[in-house]
Scaffold this active site. Structure first.
Site, PDB file in Angstrom:
ATOM      1  N   HIS A   1       0.713  -1.293   0.173  1.00 35.21           N
ATOM      2  CA  HIS A   1       0.112  -0.154  -0.152  1.00 35.21           C
ATOM      3  C   HIS A   1       0.939   1.234   0.122  1.00 35.21           C
ATOM      4  O   HIS A   1       1.973   1.351   0.843  1.00 35.21           O
ATOM      5  CB  HIS A   1      -0.882   0.039   1.167  1.00 35.21           C
ATOM      6  CG  HIS A   1      -1.984  -0.958   1.284  1.00 35.21           C
ATOM      7  ND1 HIS A   1      -3.025  -0.823   0.247  1.00 35.21           N
ATOM      8  CD2 HIS A   1      -2.335  -1.924   1.876  1.00 35.21           C
ATOM      9  CE1 HIS A   1      -3.952  -1.522   0.456  1.00 35.21           C
ATOM     10  NE2 HIS A   1      -3.700  -2.464   1.288  1.00 35.21           N
TER      11      HIS A   1
ATOM     12  N   CYS B   1       0.035   1.668  -5.834  1.00 33.86           N
ATOM     13  CA  CYS B   1      -1.005   2.564  -6.463  1.00 33.86           C
ATOM     14  C   CYS B   1      -0.579   3.886  -6.650  1.00 33.86           C
ATOM     15  O   CYS B   1       0.192   4.569  -5.873  1.00 33.86           O
ATOM     16  CB  CYS B   1      -2.202   2.625  -5.440  1.00 33.86           C
ATOM     17  SG  CYS B   1      -2.896   1.031  -5.256  1.00 33.86           S
TER      18      CYS B   1
ATOM     19  N   ARG C   1      -0.453   2.301 -11.504  1.00 33.15           N
ATOM     20  CA  ARG C   1       0.408   1.690 -10.659  1.00 33.15           C
ATOM     21  C   ARG C   1       1.705   2.584 -10.781  1.00 33.15           C
ATOM     22  O   ARG C   1       2.091   2.503 -12.030  1.00 33.15           O
ATOM     23  CB  ARG C   1       0.516   0.219 -10.893  1.00 33.15           C
ATOM     24  CG  ARG C   1      -0.401  -0.584 -10.564  1.00 33.15           C
ATOM     25  CD  ARG C   1      -0.996  -0.777  -9.118  1.00 33.15           C
ATOM     26  NE  ARG C   1      -2.097  -1.602  -8.720  1.00 33.15           N
ATOM     27  CZ  ARG C   1      -3.165  -1.209  -8.779  1.00 33.15           C
ATOM     28  NH1 ARG C   1      -3.641   0.223  -8.594  1.00 33.15           N
ATOM     29  NH2 ARG C   1      -4.390  -1.915  -8.394  1.00 33.15           N
TER      30      ARG C   1
END
Length: 287
Positions: free
Chosen positions: A186, A255, A264
């Protein structure tokens, strides 16, 4: 390399003997500032525009819980390695310095392909989904977090861990002769281990620590944004990396833009050496 080195050369201290502590202090300070800014920002948003409480939780308490979980897993992995090493240590006197293995330099991709160079440690062929098996260190962005098998959000990524692409998107492991070791994590919330991934530049280093060896990579570049379905970056020769021959590569994905999952962000690295743990009893090796 930092200026104003407080340790004169004649003391012959390892770069990690003083810089690790200083970097750790900076990292803790950054995390405190980040938690404060995230907490206050989320609270203001909630008050000002009626942000849903679950989202406020995700940016504050949930974020910190994931970071704490990842820290516990990372510490547990490293503690397990230390205990296993102590249990297997022979009772005889330690080997003389001349018997200590030296770092193994990895040849060029062409030579690697020709000679099938592999690591000397013994590793399983597969890991269970969610099992932590390594630690990723990226000194330039203060990252020291466990790597687990799989990129499932509920079992891996949402716990603040870094995930290794597996299953239908299986990528190589560092100790295999050739291939692309591809990881995901993340960028925001859930511990956000890859929050500062965009800051990495060519020449920065990444170290994948395992039970038996350190795999040292040099970052070579990246891609600001690819489509979420663009799996070419996970190929053995990652698309867009500039690499043209089989080799031993590292690909980090997260992300982008920040606070969005529209695309991405990618960073690529190439293995430059493998260092046995016996040759690096403390700290992590550099380039």
């Amino acid at each position: 390399m930092p200026t104003g080195d407080p340790n004169p050369p004649d003391r012959q201290l390892s770069r990690w003997s003083w810089s690790v502590q200083r970097a750790a202090a900076r990292k803790r300070a950054r995390q405190r500032r980040l938690r404060l800014s995230r907490g206050s920002g989320a609270a203001l948003l909630a008050l000002g525009i009626g942000l849903p409480l679950p989202l406020v939780y995700e940016f504050t308490i949930g974020d910190q819980q994931a970071r704490d979980q990842a820290a516990q897993v990372t510490a547990g992995v490293e503690r397990g390695w230390s205990q296993a090493a102590a249990a297997s240590k022979p009772s005889a006197a330690p080997a003389s310095p001349s018997a200590v293995p030296t770092p193994t330099a990895v040849p060029s991709p062409t030579a690697t392909a020709a000679h099938g160079l592999t690591a000397t440690g013994s590793y399983p062929q597969h890991y269970a989904e969610g099992q932590a098996f390594a630690v990723l260190h990226v000194p330039a962005i203060g990252l020291d977090t466990a790597i687990a098998e799989g990129t499932d959000t509920t079992t891996v990524l949402d716990h603040g861990l870094i995930g290794h692409y597996s299953g239908a998107q299986e990528t190589a492991f560092p100790w295999q002769g050739l291939g692309n070791f591809a990881l995901a994590a993340h960028r925001t919330t859930h511990g956000a281990p890859f929050n500062r991934l965009a800051e990495l530049k060519p020449g920065d280093e990444a170290v994948v620590e395992t039970a038996e060896e350190f795999f040292v990579y040099a970052f070579t570049g990246g891609i600001p944004q690819v489509a979420t379905g663009d799996v070419g970056v996970l190929a053995p020769i990652p698309a867009g990396s500039g690499f043209t021959a089989p080799g031993r590569y590292l690909t980090l994905t997260t992300c982008t833009p920040e606070y969005s999952s529209a695309g991405r962000l990618i960073r690529f690295g190439q293995l430059v050496k493998v260092v046995p743990r016996s040759a690096q009893p403390t700290g992590i090796p550099g380039l």
